[in-house]
Design an enzyme around this catalytic site. Sequence first.
Site, short mmCIF file in Angstrom:
data_model
loop_
_atom_site.label_atom_id
_atom_site.label_comp_id
_atom_site.label_asym_id
_atom_site.label_seq_id
_atom_site.Cartn_x
_atom_site.Cartn_y
_atom_site.Cartn_z
N ARG A 271 -0.63 1.61 -12.16
CA ARG A 271 -1.53 1.99 -11.43
C ARG A 271 -0.98 3.40 -10.79
NH1 ARG A 271 -2.44 3.55 -6.29
NH2 ARG A 271 -1.18 1.69 -5.71
N HIS B 175 7.22 5.23 -1.31
CA HIS B 175 7.63 6.40 -2.16
C HIS B 175 8.95 7.12 -1.99
CE1 HIS B 175 3.66 6.45 -4.43
NE2 HIS B 175 3.19 5.81 -3.26
N CYS C 114 0.28 9.94 -5.41
CA CYS C 114 -1.06 9.83 -5.12
C CYS C 114 -1.84 11.17 -5.13
CB CYS C 114 -1.31 9.20 -3.61
SG CYS C 114 -2.94 9.25 -3.35
#
Length: 300
Positions: free
Chosen positions: A13, A207, A238
């Site tokens: 994802r 991250h 993102c």
Amino acid sequence: MNDFVKIVEVGARDGLQNEKSVIEFNQRLEFLNLLVRSGFKSIEVGSCVSPRWVPQMDNSTALYAALEKPEQVSFSLLVPNMKGLEAAIEAGCKEVAIFTAASESFAQKNINCSIQESFERFKPMFDVAKQHGIQVRGYVSCVVDCPYEGAIAPEKAARVAKQLFDLGCYEISLGETIGTASPVRVRKMLQHCLNVLPVDRVAGHFHDTYGMAIANISESLEQGLRIFDSSIAGLGGCPYAKGASGNVATEDLVYLLEQSGFQTGIDLSAMLKAGHYIASVLQRENQSHFVKAHTAKLLD
Ligand code: HMG
Ligand code: MG
């Protein structure tokens, strides 16, 4: 010491949502099946979001339907609203993740509404989820820094996290979305969050843009966290956090944990196979330090 650490594998994802090109359905499926065979107990399959916003995640419900689903593994889909939840339910999915932010600007860019409006969207979703026996996980993005607003007050991250928890999320994942935080600031943010949330319901989602993710996870372990999100091969980012790189590489997380005496339940060679597969599909080097070193040693 609680020596088991839960890893939520988010590469399919968070990783693939950020790819320039849309990965073929069968390749996403093969990647997911390789993750299942690696021993992960929690796997994020994809997202039920607008395909206009994130085309890479289109067909995630079909993917959920098609993959190998051993009983002991929990598979989730990311959903921003009731429409996404209904799609997940129709696919038979038993866990969803909702997401908002500690930064107003990020919420607007990512989900096209204010933080307050995101909670208004979420409220009715909990009744529907409950009726269908669906667990809801909650993400808070930008818990330390925001790509549009800069530093975020830890009080604000804690407030949004608590609000999600009070609504009914069983677990709150704290998103260090742009990978700029370092351990001292992570500690401060966690101290505020852990004042209002039980530690066993909190996950770290780091991250690795500035190479600080492993240090931040170490700090989080010190603070008592035992749940971490990560992406095989360090995939990720993102689309609405420009310049942010991937999640901490799962391979590096597993190395840290096992070297520190924690158990993960991961089959190392199966995990390496999954990482190798997706890196070759993407024609990109695996970003994990562990994998780079391991490969160099094998070639020596
Ligand atoms: P909007 O445009 O305000 O939505 O977007 P809307 O309700 O006005 O609907 C507009 C169109 O989207 C309509 O279609 C809807 O049907 C459709 P049209 O009539 O124009 O053809 N639509 C949907 N389609 C499929 N599934 C849905 C859905 N909802 C509406 N669920 C919306 C609002 C939330 C939908 C949009 O902003 C969106 O999809 N955003 C998703 C952004 C995203 O996925 N970002 C990445 C994930 S978050 C992340 O990576 C951070 C995290 O990793 C933690 C961290 O690192 O911080 C979790
Ligand atoms: Mg993320």
